[in-house]
Design a protein around this motif. Sequence first.
Motif: not given
Length: 598
Positions: A390-405
């Motif tokens: 789901a994160i990969a297909n959000m706007m700003g996916s890189t940012f949300f992936a970094i903070i999630f992990f």
Amino acid sequence: FEALPLNLQKRGRINDGKRLVINSPAQAGSLPAQGTGANPGSAANPMPLMTQTDSRDKWSKKMDFLLSVIGFAVDLGNVWRFPYICYQNGGGAFLIPYTLMAVFGGVPLFYMELALGQFHRTGAIPIWKRICPIFKGIGFAICIIGLYVSFYYNTIIAWALYYFYSSFTSSLPWTSCDNPWNTPNCTNYFGKNNVTWSNFSKSPAEEFYMRKVLEIQKSSGLYDVGGIRWQLLLCLLLIFTIVYFSLWKGVKTSGKVVWVTATLPYVVLLILLIRGATLPGAWRGVVFYLRPNWEKLLSTAVWVDAAAQIFFSLGPGFGVLLALASYNHFNNNCYRDAIVTSVVNCLTSFLSGFVIFTVLGYMAEMRDVEVEDVAKDKGPSLLFITYPEAIANMMGSTFFAIIFFLMVITLGLDSTFGGLEAVITAIVDEYPHILAKRRELFVLGLITMCFLGSLTTLTHGGAYVVKLLEEFGAGCSILAVVLLEAIAVSWFYGIQRFCNDVKSMLGFAPGMFWQVCWVAISPAFLAFIIVSSLLDQPPLMLFDYQYPEWSISVGYLIGASSFICIPVYMVYKLVWTPGSLKILLSKQPLTPVLSLCF
């Protein structure tokens, strides 16, 4: 200390908030008596007699302790296990058994362990010398379980670290099906029309996790786990390096690290909640998460799941609460700490459900399927497949992936700190003359052993090993351990004696509610979980791989290898305690045998 008269062992005095240390029976004999009556244990204000000195480390700040406890209790299970179990067991209706099990089972045991650790100021092994020596095997069992958990839990953090590193790209590697590891079944439905999702379809995130991170296609199962993934080996090495330098100096260092690792997840959860609430279809996930199904409450399985969830979430029995509380000041209000940290833990689980299900609702909207179809996964699959997809297909996916992990890594590290600190404190306190001044070397040796024990989980089939250890390494064995712990404290040490200990610290004794829970309700609650778990054991499966019978037998041996310490030590104690075995076999009154507990 053991040579002192019983009445002096039961009593001690506090002068200006510090413990009086008795170095000899002669010095003990010069103490003024406390209380009156034939039973010195019933003195009005019994105080602890401790053999430790004030040289024992203490938390620099009260908040260091609270954050450490919260960091241990709030772990990866709060993010993946609670939301899944909640929707599976009646949605909003599940909150009723969950709350009842917390009030009558989880929180009382949580409070008991904090009070025991703070009063006796020692780890999980030597504490039984003061509670009930015949149960000392519980301490050894706790340490073995702690090692088993470290063998697989840190590997999950290493997976998160691999994802964290892979997220530093303009386009996340699990967004497309054009990579070398993808198969013809890879189906990317985000942003595309006329895409059919079938039972054979695999998302890019699923294939990235299984075929790139784990490379599980190179293993045929536990018969052939394959070679070690060197990328994961480096990730795990970095994780254990962080753990070592956080624990090597004791609570002085770990208490500072948790200011980051325990608070950062809440910042990230808030950011992800706000983002999730703005996604199309988020409301579908929330409705599915909380829609009450009252009929579920008639099922015994729902109550078993509620009891197991609150127990494993709060974490009594792992020796962590004993260890962390042992570095508190004697008069610290551990009652308030237990209530505050338990409430924070439960609310975090509830909050994480919104974070997860807003995103699952979004995925269901994008796939044009029901929320149930995308919410069927739990465990690491939720963290490493569903949510990243789901994160990969959000706007700003890189940012949300970094903070999630980053959040996943910090959640895992907090629990690792607590679990290994429990083992370290227990062993160092048991052998202080050998290890107290060599803590850095001992911690290095322990971390090295945990790293070597984790190597099988880094192979191509390492995920199968992780699942086996997770199911059996700390399953029914830890439940049985904490059941015996509650019985030993309430029935052998004595509930009145324990309440007097608490009163000497806090100035007030625990109320009748807590006493009833400790003596009857909490042990019954644990026995209920154990029996239900043993009677209902579904086949063990992972990624459509069904575990062979021999692996289940190995799992039972892993579970038994820790619990066996308890009866083995009991036999040893009975054999080597003068006269005790003879008295027991001759069916004499059991009072001399029970004197083993004092």
